[in-house]
Design an enzyme around this catalytic site. Structure first.
Site, mmCIF file in Angstrom:
data_model
loop_
_atom_site.group_PDB
_atom_site.id
_atom_site.type_symbol
_atom_site.label_atom_id
_atom_site.label_comp_id
_atom_site.label_asym_id
_atom_site.label_seq_id
_atom_site.Cartn_x
_atom_site.Cartn_y
_atom_site.Cartn_z
ATOM 1 N N ASN A 7 42.331 24.579 51.478
ATOM 2 C CA ASN A 7 43.207 25.243 50.068
ATOM 3 C C ASN A 7 43.839 23.919 49.681
ATOM 4 O OD1 ASN A 7 44.781 26.624 48.604
ATOM 5 N ND2 ASN A 7 45.396 28.043 49.917
ATOM 6 N N ARG A 91 38.827 27.225 48.609
ATOM 7 C CA ARG A 91 39.580 28.145 47.861
ATOM 8 C C ARG A 91 39.856 27.397 46.107
ATOM 9 N NH1 ARG A 91 45.777 29.510 46.880
ATOM 10 N NH2 ARG A 91 45.669 31.446 45.571
ATOM 11 N N HIS A 180 44.412 37.053 43.321
ATOM 12 C CA HIS A 180 44.367 37.418 45.025
ATOM 13 C C HIS A 180 42.899 38.288 45.033
ATOM 14 C CE1 HIS A 180 48.807 38.289 44.821
ATOM 15 N NE2 HIS A 180 48.624 37.140 45.378
ATOM 16 N N ARG A 241 58.933 36.634 39.528
ATOM 17 C CA ARG A 241 58.102 36.714 38.322
ATOM 18 C C ARG A 241 58.282 38.208 37.735
ATOM 19 N NH1 ARG A 241 52.318 35.520 40.849
ATOM 20 N NH2 ARG A 241 53.368 34.208 42.489
ATOM 21 N N GLU A 384 42.631 35.711 54.035
ATOM 22 C CA GLU A 384 41.720 34.957 52.927
ATOM 23 C C GLU A 384 40.742 33.823 53.596
ATOM 24 O OE1 GLU A 384 45.719 35.191 50.812
ATOM 25 O OE2 GLU A 384 44.436 35.122 49.178
#
Ligand code: ADP
Length: 400
Positions: A7, A91, A180, A241, A384
């Site tokens: 990643n 990823r 996601h 956010r 993940e």
């Protein structure tokens, strides 16, 4: 087969070596400060002491070389030779409309990832750099790209289109993509296993609630709607956010406060969410503490988050025409039982009910529903990296 999962960020690179036969992670780690002074690699062999290696890493290729050196080191290594790594899974954040599933990387794939840079300017360039670095350091080893957006490519048009002039979809590909995806797909698959039913029979709402949060309606194993949109700013309020707001607020604020595009973007992404409302923190543990001590804005921030998550549960149950389970995952979803309870409260009318004792469990897959609840409430720690490794393995074996 052992698979290296990568990643890559702009100045960092996380890795995990996963042994697929043994279902183990022999080692994982993180390279930090790539391309800047003070680069270091933190390498964690399973069951051993973490090792910190300070060494210059001018490029991502240098970082990968150090990762390979750490993995094969006589003292703290876990493999004898690089040839033990059967494949690399990367990823990649944005696959646009090009990628509906994971793929083996070739030049065409790299060009398509490059074409999506406009959609994810902070993420896709370092993801590509990581891919190029691995190709350079590990020539001949198959590399796969696993996209955060791919799982959501099954959304129907009415779920992914915005009611803007159609030309902007054609010109700039403005639409809902969702993010996601690797996490939502993983927990949806695990949920089916836990329930002992085929995915094709299930209507699930998967709730990835962490620093960034997104919620997905998974009908018969496919994402049919998700709360994040063109960017990961949309949906429920998050740590910093805003989530969904009336779009007119953006123009209004820019005019009133004389803000540049960059400043406005910063406000929406970095100073909003529960941090902006509470003025306390983006971390829900801090909010709970402050609320307990009487801070009303911290309590309001928590309530805003819970309220909006509940709205999505209801909305998605309606668009699927039913619900078999809700699945909580990520930092908050996995660890914050109090929040789970508030989110499910009063939803027994659609069959959701939590068992307070079971809801205390942490860090493992569990069904926390009350006995007899018609709709199950599951907690499933996301993974993940494992999902990326599984998809990579399937591609390498030619099963996809
Ligand atoms: P990211 O999106 O950065 O991966 P995480 O999934 O780690 O973030 O989620 C971060 C959030 O999870 C924080 O708000 C934090 O409060 C919450 N969280 C993480 N660990 C715990 C814990 N052990 N108990 C309660 N909350 C936790």
């Amino acid at each position: 087969m052992k698979i290296l999962v990568i990643n890559a960020g702009s100045s960092s690179l996380k890795y995990q070596l996963i042994d697929m036969e043994k279902n183990e992670v022999p080692a994982k780690g993180l390279c930090e400060r790539i391309g800047i002074d003070g680069s270091r690699l933190k390498h964690q062999p399973a069951g051993g002491e973490a090792v910190v290696i300070q060494s210059p890493m001018p490029t991502h290729a240098d970082a990968i070389k150090l990762v390979i050196a750490a993995l094969t080191d006589a003292a703290h290594g876990v493999i004898s030779d690089m040839s033990e790594i059967g494949a690399v899974g990367h990823r990649v954040v944005h696959g646009g409309e090009f990628f509906k599933q994971s793929v083996i990387i070739d030049d065409g794939v790299k060009r398509a990832i490059e074409a999506c840079v406009e959609l994810a300017p902070l993420h896709n360039p370092p993801n590509l750099t990581g891919i190029n670095a691995c190709e350079q350091v590990m020539p001949g080893v198959p590399q796969a790209a696993v996209f955060d957006t791919a799982f959501h490519q099954t959304m129907p048009k009415e779920a992914y289109m915005y009611a803007l002039p159609y030309e902007y979809y054609e010109k700039y590909k403005i639409r809902r993509y969702g993010f996601h995806g690797t996490s939502h797909k993983y927990v949806a698959q695990r949920a089916a296993a836990l329930l002992g039913r085929p995915s094709e029979e299930l209507k699930l709402v998967t709730l990835h609630l962490g620093n960034g949060s997104s919620i997905t309606a998974v009908n018969q194993g496919k994402s049919i709607d998700t709360s994040m949109g063109f960017t990961p700013l949309a949906g429920v309020p998050m740590g910093t956010r805003s989530g969904d707001i009336d779009p007119a607020i953006v123009c209004y604020l820019m005019e009133k406060e004389n803000l540049s595009v960059e400043q406005m973007n910063g406000i929406l992404n970095k100073s909003s969410g529960v941090a902006g409302v509470s003025g306390v923190s983006s971390d829900f543990r801090d909010l709970a503490e402050a609320a307990k001590n009487g801070n009303s804005r911290a309590a309001l921030a928590e309530e805003l988050f819970i309220y909006n998550v509940r709205k999505y549960i209801g909305t998605y149950a309606v668009i699927m025409g039913g619900l078999d389970a809700v699945v909580f995952t990520a930092g908050i979803g996995e660890n914050n039982g109090a929040m789970r309870k508030e989110m499910i409260k009063g939803l027994d009318f659609i069959g959701l009910q939590i068992d307070d004792e079971k809801n205390k469990l942490r860090g493992e897959e569990c069904d926390v529903s009350a006995d007899g609840a018609a709709v199950r409430t599951l907690v499933i720690p996301t993974n993940e990296e494992l999902m990326i490794a599984k998809e990579t393995l399937e591609l390498v074996r030619g099963n996809k």
